[in-house]
Motif scaffolding. Sequence first.
Motif, PDB file in Angstrom:
ATOM      1  N   ASP A 128      14.503 -13.107  -3.912  1.00 23.02           N
ATOM      2  CA  ASP A 128      15.377 -12.664  -2.825  1.00 23.02           C
ATOM      3  C   ASP A 128      16.796 -12.364  -3.301  1.00 23.02           C
ATOM      4  N   VAL A 129      17.176 -12.930  -4.435  1.00 25.10           N
ATOM      5  CA  VAL A 129      18.571 -12.820  -4.865  1.00 25.10           C
ATOM      6  C   VAL A 129      18.748 -12.050  -6.170  1.00 25.10           C
ATOM      7  N   THR A 130      17.673 -11.777  -6.870  1.00 26.06           N
ATOM      8  CA  THR A 130      17.787 -11.100  -8.160  1.00 26.06           C
ATOM      9  C   THR A 130      18.490  -9.753  -8.007  1.00 26.06           C
ATOM     10  N   GLY A 131      19.564  -9.583  -8.756  1.00 27.71           N
ATOM     11  CA  GLY A 131      20.341  -8.350  -8.699  1.00 27.71           C
ATOM     12  C   GLY A 131      21.261  -8.242  -7.499  1.00 27.71           C
ATOM     13  N   ARG A 132      21.390  -9.319  -6.728  1.00 28.43           N
ATOM     14  CA  ARG A 132      22.213  -9.303  -5.521  1.00 28.43           C
ATOM     15  C   ARG A 132      23.373 -10.284  -5.639  1.00 28.43           C
ATOM     16  N   ASP A 133      24.414 -10.062  -4.833  1.00 30.55           N
ATOM     17  CA  ASP A 133      25.618 -10.880  -4.905  1.00 30.55           C
ATOM     18  C   ASP A 133      25.516 -12.232  -4.204  1.00 30.55           C
ATOM     19  N   PRO A 134      24.918 -12.319  -2.988  1.00 28.92           N
ATOM     20  CA  PRO A 134      25.041 -13.571  -2.231  1.00 28.92           C
ATOM     21  C   PRO A 134      24.226 -14.718  -2.816  1.00 28.92           C
ATOM     22  N   VAL A 135      24.704 -15.928  -2.527  1.00 28.09           N
ATOM     23  CA  VAL A 135      23.881 -17.124  -2.673  1.00 28.09           C
ATOM     24  C   VAL A 135      23.144 -17.292  -1.353  1.00 28.09           C
ATOM     25  N   VAL A 136      21.836 -17.414  -1.406  1.00 32.29           N
ATOM     26  CA  VAL A 136      21.026 -17.475  -0.188  1.00 32.29           C
ATOM     27  C   VAL A 136      20.596 -18.921   0.045  1.00 32.29           C
ATOM     28  N   VAL A 137      20.895 -19.411   1.244  1.00 37.26           N
ATOM     29  CA  VAL A 137      20.664 -20.813   1.604  1.00 37.26           C
ATOM     30  C   VAL A 137      19.638 -20.891   2.726  1.00 37.26           C
ATOM     31  N   GLY A 138      18.814 -21.929   2.696  1.00 34.20           N
ATOM     32  CA  GLY A 138      17.840 -22.131   3.754  1.00 34.20           C
ATOM     33  C   GLY A 138      17.275 -23.532   3.753  1.00 34.20           C
ATOM     34  N   ARG A 139      16.326 -23.755   4.657  1.00 33.07           N
ATOM     35  CA  ARG A 139      15.675 -25.063   4.863  1.00 33.07           C
ATOM     36  C   ARG A 139      16.698 -26.190   5.061  1.00 33.07           C
ATOM     37  N   ILE A 140      17.709 -25.887   5.847  1.00 30.18           N
ATOM     38  CA  ILE A 140      18.731 -26.880   6.185  1.00 30.18           C
ATOM     39  C   ILE A 140      18.106 -27.875   7.152  1.00 30.18           C
ATOM     40  N   ARG A 141      18.188 -29.157   6.818  1.00 25.60           N
ATOM     41  CA  ARG A 141      17.513 -30.149   7.648  1.00 25.60           C
ATOM     42  C   ARG A 141      18.206 -31.507   7.539  1.00 25.60           C
ATOM     43  N   GLN A 142      17.978 -32.313   8.537  1.00 25.66           N
ATOM     44  CA  GLN A 142      18.479 -33.688   8.547  1.00 25.66           C
ATOM     45  C   GLN A 142      17.705 -34.513   7.525  1.00 25.66           C
ATOM     46  N   ASP A 143      18.428 -35.262   6.711  1.00 29.01           N
ATOM     47  CA  ASP A 143      17.791 -36.204   5.795  1.00 29.01           C
ATOM     48  C   ASP A 143      17.222 -37.354   6.634  1.00 29.01           C
ATOM     49  N   ILE A 144      15.910 -37.533   6.598  1.00 28.07           N
ATOM     50  CA  ILE A 144      15.281 -38.558   7.436  1.00 28.07           C
ATOM     51  C   ILE A 144      15.538 -39.975   6.908  1.00 28.07           C
TER      52      ILE A 144
END
Length: 343
Positions: free
Chosen positions: A293-309
Motif C-alpha cells: 500500500d505504501v511502496t513508492g508513496r509518501d504517506p505513512v499508513v496507519v490502521g487497526r487502531i484498538r484498545q489494549d485489552i
Amino acid sequence: MTPVHPLPNRPLTVAVLGASGAVGQELLQLLQERNFPVSELRLLASARSAGQICQWNGQAIAVQEVSESSFQDVDLVLASAGGSVSRQWREAVVSAGAVMVDNSSAFRMDDDVPLVVPEVNPQAAAEHNGVIANPNCTTILLTLALAPLAAKRSMHRVVVSTYQSASGAGARAMEELKDLSRVVLDGGTPNSEVLPHSLAFNLFLHNSPLQSNSYCEEEMKMVHETRKIMGLPGLRFTATCVRVPVLRAHSEAVNVEFAEPFPVKEARELLAAAPGVELLEDPASNRFPMPTDVTGRDPVVVGRIRQDISEENALEFWLCGDQIRKGAALNAIQIAELLLPAA
C-alpha cells in the motif's frame, strides 16, 4: 540560535553524496518531483561508482569521485553514503559554507546537531550549525504516528516491533532477496552474501551489533532518536527489530501507554488528520495497511487502531511506510525545504 549557513534565496548548487545507492537514486527523483530549486546538481560517490551516468531532469550527469574540491561553491549536500563517509567529509562540507542533511547515524545524537522529522519538530532545523541529521527510517515512520497522539495526552511508554524490508539494507540486499527467492523456488539452497542470513522465505532478528544491554543497535537507535525528536527524554521505550522477506517498505506494530485512557475514536480522528499520515481501516474485510500500500508513496499508513485489552490507558496500532522514500530520501528533502527562504 540562528542557522550558521541558511540556504540562499536563489537556485542552489546541490550535491548528492552516495548518488549511486538506492536512497541516492530516490533523492534524485524527489528533487525533480518536488521542483526543488536546483541550478547545478553534483553526483558524488566512491571511486567504485565514479563514471556512472544518471539521468536527471533531462540531463545525463556523470557520478564523480568525492574529494575535497567536490564541495566548492555547493549550497546543500544530501548525504546518504554511510556514517564513516559522512564523518570523513563533514568538515569539508561545512568549511565550504554548505549545509549537510545527513542520512547516516553519524551525528544523530550529537547535542549540536538537530534530528528532524519536518511534520513533528520542524523548528529544530533552525538550530543547525551546518549539519542536520535525518533520523533512522523506523523512527521517522513511528514518530509521524506518535506525535499527534502525544500532543493530546501525556505519553508514558512505547513498545514497538518492526518488520523491516530488504530495502533497509540497500539496493544489493533487495537484489539478493529476489535472486535467492528464485533459488529456493528452483529447489536450491540460498547462500546469502549481502545479509548474514538469507531472507528468501525467511526472517531473522535485525543483524546490527548487539549492545551491552542485549538490544541491537537498530533497536537502541529507535529508543534514543524517538526521545530526542519528540522532546521526551524520559519516555519509557522498548523495541524489537526484525528483518523480513519484503522487498521494500517497513511495518511496525505499536503499543502506546498514556497517562489516562485514550478513546479509539479520538485517536483515529487525530491520525486521519495528521500531516504525512493516512488511515486505512476496513474491519469488515479485515483489511489494514500492507507494504504494497505504501511502496513508492509518501504517506505513512496507519490502521487497526484498538484498545489494549490488557491496559486501559494503552492503544495498539499498525503502520507501514516506504523506507526508501519517507523513511530516508523524502524526509531529507523535506528538511532541506524547511531551510529555503519563504516564498
